[in-house]
Structure formats: C-alpha cells, structure tokens
Write a protein that holds these residues in place. Structure first.
Motif, mmCIF file in Angstrom:
data_model
loop_
_atom_site.group_PDB
_atom_site.id
_atom_site.type_symbol
_atom_site.label_atom_id
_atom_site.label_comp_id
_atom_site.label_asym_id
_atom_site.label_seq_id
_atom_site.Cartn_x
_atom_site.Cartn_y
_atom_site.Cartn_z
ATOM 1 N N THR A 60 0.847 -1.183 0.000
ATOM 2 C CA THR A 60 0.000 0.000 0.000
ATOM 3 C C THR A 60 0.884 1.235 0.000
ATOM 4 O OG1 THR A 60 -1.870 -1.040 1.110
ATOM 5 C CG2 THR A 60 -1.682 1.331 1.337
ATOM 6 N N VAL A 61 0.552 2.170 -0.869
ATOM 7 C CA VAL A 61 1.244 3.454 -0.940
ATOM 8 C C VAL A 61 0.251 4.519 -0.471
ATOM 9 C CG1 VAL A 61 2.399 5.112 -2.443
ATOM 10 C CG2 VAL A 61 2.626 2.660 -2.901
ATOM 11 N N ASP A 62 0.677 5.330 0.485
ATOM 12 C CA ASP A 62 -0.153 6.421 1.007
ATOM 13 C C ASP A 62 0.458 7.751 0.618
ATOM 14 O OD1 ASP A 62 -1.854 4.671 2.519
ATOM 15 O OD2 ASP A 62 -0.284 4.541 4.036
ATOM 16 N N VAL A 63 -0.374 8.669 0.156
ATOM 17 C CA VAL A 63 0.070 10.024 -0.162
ATOM 18 C C VAL A 63 -0.910 10.984 0.499
ATOM 19 C CG1 VAL A 63 0.666 11.656 -1.977
ATOM 20 C CG2 VAL A 63 0.989 9.203 -2.376
ATOM 21 N N LEU A 64 -0.388 11.845 1.377
ATOM 22 C CA LEU A 64 -1.213 12.788 2.120
ATOM 23 C C LEU A 64 -0.712 14.210 1.878
ATOM 24 C CD1 LEU A 64 -1.185 10.786 5.464
ATOM 25 C CD2 LEU A 64 -3.009 10.822 3.766
ATOM 26 N N PHE A 65 -1.627 15.151 1.908
ATOM 27 C CA PHE A 65 -1.312 16.548 1.620
ATOM 28 C C PHE A 65 -1.749 17.437 2.769
ATOM 29 C CE2 PHE A 65 -2.025 14.242 -2.267
ATOM 30 C CZ PHE A 65 -0.932 14.582 -3.031
ATOM 31 N N ASN A 66 -1.059 18.550 2.955
ATOM 32 C CA ASN A 66 -1.467 19.556 3.938
ATOM 33 C C ASN A 66 -2.431 20.561 3.330
ATOM 34 O OD1 ASN A 66 0.056 18.621 6.114
ATOM 35 N ND2 ASN A 66 1.860 19.780 5.496
ATOM 36 N N ASP A 67 -2.284 20.807 2.047
ATOM 37 C CA ASP A 67 -3.044 21.842 1.359
ATOM 38 C C ASP A 67 -4.236 21.228 0.617
ATOM 39 O OD1 ASP A 67 -4.014 23.860 -0.299
ATOM 40 O OD2 ASP A 67 -2.016 24.561 -0.871
ATOM 41 N N PRO A 68 -5.453 21.540 1.044
ATOM 42 C CA PRO A 68 -6.631 20.976 0.371
ATOM 43 C C PRO A 68 -6.686 21.293 -1.121
ATOM 44 C CG PRO A 68 -7.286 22.039 2.411
ATOM 45 C CD PRO A 68 -5.838 22.381 2.185
ATOM 46 N N SER A 69 -6.242 22.482 -1.521
ATOM 47 C CA SER A 69 -6.318 22.833 -2.939
ATOM 48 C C SER A 69 -5.408 21.932 -3.778
ATOM 49 C CB SER A 69 -5.979 24.306 -3.161
ATOM 50 O OG SER A 69 -4.635 24.571 -2.842
ATOM 51 N N VAL A 70 -4.255 21.571 -3.263
ATOM 52 C CA VAL A 70 -3.351 20.661 -3.978
ATOM 53 C C VAL A 70 -3.989 19.281 -4.095
ATOM 54 C CG1 VAL A 70 -1.122 19.474 -3.876
ATOM 55 C CG2 VAL A 70 -1.261 21.915 -3.327
ATOM 56 N N GLN A 75 -11.423 13.284 3.652
ATOM 57 C CA GLN A 75 -11.266 13.673 5.055
ATOM 58 C C GLN A 75 -9.788 13.735 5.464
ATOM 59 O OE1 GLN A 75 -12.996 11.158 3.836
ATOM 60 N NE2 GLN A 75 -14.991 10.951 4.792
ATOM 61 N N ALA A 76 -8.950 12.899 4.845
ATOM 62 C CA ALA A 76 -7.522 12.854 5.181
ATOM 63 C C ALA A 76 -6.663 13.632 4.189
ATOM 64 C CB ALA A 76 -7.048 11.408 5.231
ATOM 65 N N LEU A 77 -7.293 14.183 3.161
ATOM 66 C CA LEU A 77 -6.569 14.871 2.085
ATOM 67 C C LEU A 77 -5.487 13.969 1.497
ATOM 68 C CD1 LEU A 77 -6.121 18.472 3.562
ATOM 69 C CD2 LEU A 77 -7.894 17.659 1.990
ATOM 70 N N GLY A 78 -5.884 12.747 1.181
ATOM 71 C CA GLY A 78 -4.902 11.817 0.644
ATOM 72 C C GLY A 78 -5.514 10.709 -0.171
ATOM 73 N N PHE A 79 -4.624 9.926 -0.775
ATOM 74 C CA PHE A 79 -5.069 8.750 -1.515
ATOM 75 C C PHE A 79 -4.190 7.562 -1.179
ATOM 76 C CE2 PHE A 79 -2.224 10.997 -4.473
ATOM 77 C CZ PHE A 79 -1.379 9.982 -4.907
ATOM 78 N N LYS A 80 -4.739 6.395 -1.457
ATOM 79 C CA LYS A 80 -4.080 5.132 -1.161
ATOM 80 C C LYS A 80 -4.133 4.267 -2.409
ATOM 81 C CE LYS A 80 -4.941 3.244 2.727
ATOM 82 N NZ LYS A 80 -4.280 2.549 3.806
ATOM 83 N N ILE A 81 -3.007 3.648 -2.712
ATOM 84 C CA ILE A 81 -2.916 2.719 -3.830
ATOM 85 C C ILE A 81 -2.480 1.373 -3.256
ATOM 86 C CG2 ILE A 81 -1.733 2.170 -5.994
ATOM 87 C CD1 ILE A 81 -1.048 5.223 -6.153
ATOM 88 N N THR A 82 -3.200 0.317 -3.589
ATOM 89 C CA THR A 82 -2.821 -1.021 -3.134
ATOM 90 C C THR A 82 -2.667 -1.918 -4.345
ATOM 91 O OG1 THR A 82 -4.061 -0.700 -1.077
ATOM 92 C CG2 THR A 82 -3.456 -2.963 -1.636
ATOM 93 N N TYR A 104 -7.173 18.388 -3.949
ATOM 94 C CA TYR A 104 -8.346 18.359 -4.838
ATOM 95 C C TYR A 104 -7.966 18.536 -6.307
ATOM 96 C CZ TYR A 104 -11.540 17.932 -0.966
ATOM 97 O OH TYR A 104 -12.214 17.456 0.135
ATOM 98 N N LYS A 105 -6.932 19.305 -6.590
ATOM 99 C CA LYS A 105 -6.476 19.437 -7.978
ATOM 100 C C LYS A 105 -5.962 18.107 -8.506
ATOM 101 C CE LYS A 105 -5.424 24.342 -7.952
ATOM 102 N NZ LYS A 105 -4.370 25.367 -7.906
ATOM 103 N N ILE A 106 -5.175 17.403 -7.696
ATOM 104 C CA ILE A 106 -4.651 16.092 -8.115
ATOM 105 C C ILE A 106 -5.802 15.113 -8.312
ATOM 106 C CG2 ILE A 106 -3.323 14.095 -7.322
ATOM 107 C CD1 ILE A 106 -1.334 16.141 -6.129
ATOM 108 N N LYS A 107 -6.747 15.131 -7.400
ATOM 109 C CA LYS A 107 -7.899 14.230 -7.508
ATOM 110 C C LYS A 107 -8.721 14.542 -8.759
ATOM 111 C CE LYS A 107 -12.083 12.821 -5.114
ATOM 112 N NZ LYS A 107 -12.946 13.007 -3.944
ATOM 113 N N GLU A 108 -9.013 15.818 -8.980
ATOM 114 C CA GLU A 108 -9.865 16.211 -10.102
ATOM 115 C C GLU A 108 -9.201 16.018 -11.454
ATOM 116 O OE1 GLU A 108 -10.885 20.188 -8.959
ATOM 117 O OE2 GLU A 108 -12.110 19.477 -7.282
ATOM 118 N N GLN A 109 -7.876 16.087 -11.513
ATOM 119 C CA GLN A 109 -7.155 15.873 -12.771
ATOM 120 C C GLN A 109 -7.223 14.414 -13.225
ATOM 121 O OE1 GLN A 109 -3.114 17.216 -12.325
ATOM 122 N NE2 GLN A 109 -3.671 19.370 -12.371
ATOM 123 N N GLY A 110 -7.506 13.500 -12.298
ATOM 124 C CA GLY A 110 -7.555 12.081 -12.650
ATOM 125 C C GLY A 110 -6.190 11.508 -12.990
ATOM 126 N N LEU A 111 -5.156 12.171 -12.543
ATOM 127 C CA LEU A 111 -3.789 11.754 -12.842
ATOM 128 C C LEU A 111 -3.449 10.398 -12.230
ATOM 129 C CD1 LEU A 111 -0.949 12.536 -13.926
ATOM 130 C CD2 LEU A 111 -0.535 13.579 -11.695
#
Length: 103
Positions: A21-31, A65-72, A33-40
């Motif tokens: 599992t790879v976890d990526v978390l951000f401090n800045d909500p705008s960053v 809620q955590a401003l992050g994503f997880k890849i497994t 949400y931009k990554i999420k919305e880009q579908g990258l």
C-alpha cells in the motif's frame, strides 16, 4: 512540480504479505483536490510506474477527510520469501516520488 514536493507524507508499507500500500497525504486541500480532479492517479499510471499489470492493482482510493489517496497492489513475490528485496514494503513509494504534477 514533483509529487514529493507537494505531498506532506509519501510512504509505502505491506498490506499483508501479498500486497503493498502506498499512502500520499497533503497539507493543502487545494493541492489534494487538484490532483484528484485531474484524474492523474489511475491504474494506467500505476501500472506503468511499477511495471505491473493493471489487474494487480486492487484499489486506488481517495480519502477527502484525510486529504490523501491510497494505492494497493499485489507484490511480485510475497514478503520475506526468496527474491524479496523489501520485506516491509517501505521503499515502494519511490516510483511515485518523481511524478510530475501540474497544479
């Protein structure tokens, strides 16, 4: 900008003996949400970066809620067995570190 510059946390670990599992978390909500919305972050990208088949990627989940994503994804060999080079899965975030993101 590289993903490791934008992320507050970029880590990997075992998710049992057969998955990473790879976890990526951000401090800045705008960053985040931009990554999420880009579908990258998608199976095609992960497949290419990790040189694995897309069907071996079990999940890519965004947690607002955590401003992050997880890849497994499935490990090529199970943890601690012959040819395993990272028993704890702690070095598997490296392919994502250099990912260029446009913010």
């Amino acid at each position: 900008m590289k993903l490791f510059d934008a992320a507050a946390v970029l880590r990997s670990k075992n998710s049992g003996p057969f998955e990473i599992t790879v976890d990526v978390l951000f401090n800045d909500p705008s960053v985040y949400y931009k990554i999420k919305e880009q579908g990258l972050i998608n199976k095609e990208l992960v497949s290419r970066l990790y040189n694995i088949e897309q069907h071996n990627i079990t999940q890519i989940v965004f947690f607002d809620q955590a401003l992050g994503f997880k890849i497994t994804f499935a490990r090529k060999v199970s943890s601690g067995t012959f040819l395993d080079r990272d028993v704890y899965g702690a070095q598997q975030h490296a392919p994502l570190m250099e990912l260029e993101i446009n913010l």
